[in-house]
Design an enzyme around this catalytic site. Structure first.
Site, PDB file in Angstrom:
ATOM      1  N   GLY A 186      -1.123   1.363   9.676  1.00 31.97           N
ATOM      2  CA  GLY A 186      -0.133   2.426   9.798  1.00 31.97           C
ATOM      3  C   GLY A 186       0.615   2.319  11.094  1.00 31.97           C
ATOM      4  O   GLY A 186      -0.009   2.259  12.157  1.00 31.97           O
TER       5      GLY A 186
ATOM      6  N   ASN B  84      -7.849   9.282   5.772  1.00 30.40           N
ATOM      7  CA  ASN B  84      -7.232   8.130   5.111  1.00 30.40           C
ATOM      8  C   ASN B  84      -7.504   8.270   3.625  1.00 30.40           C
ATOM      9  O   ASN B  84      -8.669   8.410   3.228  1.00 30.40           O
ATOM     10  CB  ASN B  84      -7.841   6.827   5.638  1.00 30.40           C
ATOM     11  CG  ASN B  84      -7.451   5.595   4.815  1.00 30.40           C
ATOM     12  OD1 ASN B  84      -8.215   4.648   4.721  1.00 30.40           O
ATOM     13  ND2 ASN B  84      -6.281   5.598   4.231  1.00 30.40           N
ATOM     14  N   GLY B  85      -6.453   8.234   2.837  1.00 34.79           N
ATOM     15  CA  GLY B  85      -6.622   8.325   1.392  1.00 34.79           C
ATOM     16  C   GLY B  85      -5.566   9.216   0.790  1.00 34.79           C
ATOM     17  O   GLY B  85      -4.513   9.440   1.386  1.00 34.79           O
TER      18      GLY B  85
ATOM     19  N   CYS C  86      -3.770   4.769   5.729  1.00 28.38           N
ATOM     20  CA  CYS C  86      -3.828   5.039   7.164  1.00 28.38           C
ATOM     21  C   CYS C  86      -5.108   4.467   7.755  1.00 28.38           C
ATOM     22  O   CYS C  86      -5.911   3.861   7.066  1.00 28.38           O
ATOM     23  CB  CYS C  86      -3.792   6.544   7.410  1.00 28.38           C
ATOM     24  SG  CYS C  86      -2.340   7.335   6.712  1.00 28.38           S
TER      25      CYS C  86
ATOM     26  N   TYR D 192      -4.814  -7.449   0.308  1.00 33.03           N
ATOM     27  CA  TYR D 192      -3.702  -7.316   1.247  1.00 33.03           C
ATOM     28  C   TYR D 192      -3.986  -6.439   2.462  1.00 33.03           C
ATOM     29  O   TYR D 192      -3.660  -6.805   3.576  1.00 33.03           O
ATOM     30  CB  TYR D 192      -2.491  -6.732   0.505  1.00 33.03           C
ATOM     31  CG  TYR D 192      -1.326  -6.382   1.407  1.00 33.03           C
ATOM     32  CD1 TYR D 192      -0.466  -7.367   1.884  1.00 33.03           C
ATOM     33  CD2 TYR D 192      -1.097  -5.063   1.796  1.00 33.03           C
ATOM     34  CE1 TYR D 192       0.596  -7.046   2.723  1.00 33.03           C
ATOM     35  CE2 TYR D 192      -0.036  -4.746   2.632  1.00 33.03           C
ATOM     36  CZ  TYR D 192       0.802  -5.738   3.086  1.00 33.03           C
ATOM     37  OH  TYR D 192       1.839  -5.417   3.915  1.00 33.03           O
TER      38      TYR D 192
HETATM   39  P1  AMP Z   1       8.082  -6.735  -2.816  1.00 36.06           P
HETATM   40  O1  AMP Z   1       7.642  -7.514  -4.015  1.00 36.06           O
HETATM   41  O2  AMP Z   1       9.353  -7.178  -2.225  1.00 36.06           O
HETATM   42  O3  AMP Z   1       8.128  -5.270  -3.110  1.00 36.06           O
HETATM   43  O4  AMP Z   1       7.011  -6.922  -1.654  1.00 36.06           O
HETATM   44  C1  AMP Z   1       5.824  -7.576  -1.836  1.00 36.06           C
HETATM   45  C2  AMP Z   1       5.212  -7.859  -0.481  1.00 36.06           C
HETATM   46  O5  AMP Z   1       4.932  -6.658   0.221  1.00 36.06           O
HETATM   47  C3  AMP Z   1       3.907  -8.590  -0.667  1.00 36.06           C
HETATM   48  O6  AMP Z   1       4.113  -9.921  -0.313  1.00 36.06           O
HETATM   49  C4  AMP Z   1       2.935  -7.933   0.283  1.00 36.06           C
HETATM   50  O7  AMP Z   1       2.709  -8.787   1.391  1.00 36.06           O
HETATM   51  C5  AMP Z   1       3.606  -6.672   0.735  1.00 36.06           C
HETATM   52  N1  AMP Z   1       2.923  -5.485   0.168  1.00 36.06           N
HETATM   53  C6  AMP Z   1       2.329  -5.344  -1.006  1.00 36.06           C
HETATM   54  N2  AMP Z   1       1.859  -4.091  -1.168  1.00 36.06           N
HETATM   55  C7  AMP Z   1       2.155  -3.420  -0.053  1.00 36.06           C
HETATM   56  C8  AMP Z   1       1.921  -2.086   0.393  1.00 36.06           C
HETATM   57  N3  AMP Z   1       1.282  -1.201  -0.340  1.00 36.06           N
HETATM   58  N4  AMP Z   1       2.390  -1.753   1.606  1.00 36.06           N
HETATM   59  C9  AMP Z   1       3.028  -2.640   2.355  1.00 36.06           C
HETATM   60  N5  AMP Z   1       3.283  -3.905   1.998  1.00 36.06           N
HETATM   61  C10 AMP Z   1       2.866  -4.301   0.806  1.00 36.06           C
END
Ligand code: AMP
Length: 480
Positions: free
Chosen positions: A42, A118-119, A16, A258
């Site tokens: 978020g 957040n956490g 968050c 990311y």
């Molecule tokens: P997938 O392998 O289809 O589950 O999705 C991977 C993609 O989701 C990656 O390219 C990231 O850009 C994105 N991603 C990775 N970790 C997260 C996360 N914790 N929350 C939201 N998106 C994520």
């Protein structure tokens, strides 16, 4: 209560955003702007609580910051006062419920107390059970509410000391921002897993999950809040104390990979620069002959630029993103997530047809996104499709606030790189190594004397032991 007798608590993790301002006539407006800059952390719900010295005022709602706090809504006009805190909530599973939207607010013995977190608290379930058994009435299904009950029960006099009392009982990752009659209180967990920065605009102090929240209101960055530090801001100014003994820092490495916005600076490192360095290192580790480097937008762009810089292979936008859909993970079911990928990305045939393409993405979690992307690029006429990933294989779930699925859904938990390559249909696949990642982030590499990160999602090395409701460790289970 569910049939298994367990108390309901969100099983999902939340990555968050928190934000707070003290000492500004425009505290709520600044908070709304700060939350808008932090929207990427978020998108499910948002809220602001302000304090005018006597009364608290609040609005919380589902959806984006702009939908809740636009000029026409009138909500901001009611959030009067010189202090305000806000929160953006991220969740991916479970029913979104109004009662779970933060900041939380309670009337306690000393007056009003508002809290944004957040956490993720790793011993919240056990604490919650004992609180309920001894009479606490829980209003939400979040781990955050446990903190409020512990503050309420503390025998200390002022709110900050009560909060310290509470946080001495809590384990896990947290960046907290609170409002109380004593002022704005901010606190970070002893390992500093989740980010929190301090800034200043005129005479007002600001705390924000990321520096992009300071930039939007023209606030100057002062510094990161330190692991285990508590900051109190009130009419007497800002005071800092270290009520929780800091541990060797374990800042979340996935923020760099990311989660954070690329224009933010975290722990003295520019996120965009860190991502480009990761791309350089990835290219050095796993070079492949190709005609074009294509990022998966937006998350793969800086690493792809770094990869292209290092290899001198042209960079091009071979995938176009529709910006009017949220992050792929926002879809609650697997079926929805697949539609989300199609809705979000399309191949740009002009850039990829007849070419050997290297796709660069930040991570592979379930593998769903990669399969779709690879198919698109092949359908658009690429002759070879290679994939390079700017993080090591995600083999373990996060217990500290980043949403990751259960271990069995993490593709890298059950398949090695060549099996994943086959599964997603690429000619070659490579992840950056954990040592390569450290080399990209620390000049000294993976050195115990250089900053260490929380890299548990890649290594299973959990700095804070997650616990089950019976108090036993969940380390062996490794599933949320
Ligand atoms: P997938 O392998 O289809 O589950 O999705 C991977 C993609 O989701 C990656 O390219 C990231 O850009 C994105 N991603 C990775 N970790 C997260 C996360 N914790 N929350 C939201 N998106 C994520």
């Amino acid at each position: 209560m569910p049939h298994d007798g367990k108390l309901p608590i969100d099983s999902f993790q939340e990555e968050c955003a928190v934000f707070g301002v003290y000492g500004s006539d425009e505290a709520a407006v600044h908070t709304a702007l700060g939350l808008h800059a932090l929207q990427h952390r978020g998108q499910e719900a948002t809220g602001i609580i302000s304090f005018d010295g006597e009364k608290y005022h609040g609005h919380r709602g589902f959806g984006h910051v702009g939908e809740n706090f636009d000029a026409g809504s009138g909500h901001l006009d009611k959030l009067i006062g010189h202090a305000a805190i806000g929160h953006n909530r991220y969740s991916t599973t479970g029913e979104p419920e109004l009662r779970n939207i933060q900041p939380f607010f309670s009337e306690l013995a000393f007056g009003g107390f508002a809290l944004a977190h957040n956490g993720n608290l790793t011993n919240a379930e056990r604490l919650r059970q004992s609180l309920v058994q001894t009479g606490s009435l829980m209003q939400s299904t979040t781990d955050t509410e446990v903190i409020i009950h512990l503050v309420a029960r503390s025998h200390q006099t002022d709110p900050a000391l009560r909060l310290v009392d509470a946080m001495k009982q809590v384990e896990g990752a947290y960046s907290l921002v609170c409002l109380s009659p004593q002022g704005l209180i901010a606190m970070r967990d002893p390992y500093g897993v989740r980010p929190l920065v301090l800034g200043q605009i005129g005479d007002a102090y600001v705390v924000s999950s990321e520096t992009c929240g300071l930039d939007i209101i023209g606030a100057d960055f002062i510094r990161d809040v330190k692991p285990g530090e508590m900051i109190i801001i009130n009419e007497d100014g800002m005071t800092s104390s270290q009520p929780l003994a800091p541990q060797p820092s374990r800042f979340c490495v996935f923020e760099y990979i990311y989660f954070a916005r690329p224009d933010s600076v975290m722990e003295n490192q520019h996120v965009y620069g860190a991502r480009k360095h990761i791309g350089h290192e990835l290219a050095r580790e796993s070079h492949v002959e190709a005609d074009v480097i294509v990022p998966v937008p937006d998350s793969g762009i800086p690493a792809a630029l770094g990869y292209a810089e290092e290899t001198h292979i042209p960079f091009d936008f071979g995938i176009i993103r529709n910006h009017y859909v949220g992050r792929t993970f926002i879809q609650p079911t697997d079926a929805g997530r697949q539609t989300g990928v199609k809705m979000k990305h399309n191949a740009n045939s002009l850039s990829v047809a007849g070419k050997r393409v290297v796709i660069v993405d930040d991570s592979i979690v379930r593998g769903t996104t990669s399969i779709k992307i690879v198919n698109m690029i092949r359908d658009a006429g690429a002759t070879e499709v290679h994939m390079r990933i700017a993080s090591p294989p995600t083999t373990h779930p996060c217990f500290y606030g980043v949403d990751t699925p259960d271990r069995e859904k993490l593709i890298a938990a059950s398949m090695d790189t060549s099996a994943i390559a086959k599964h997603i249909g690429v000619d070659s696949l490579a992840f950056i190594s954990i040592d390569g990642l450290y080399r990209a982030l620390n000049e000294t590499g993976r050195d115990p004397n250089a900053p260490q990160y929380c890299d548990a999602c890649f290594t299973g090395d959990y700095p804070i032991e997650p616990q089950r409701s019976d108090g036993k460790s969940t380390k062996g289970i490794m599933s949320k």
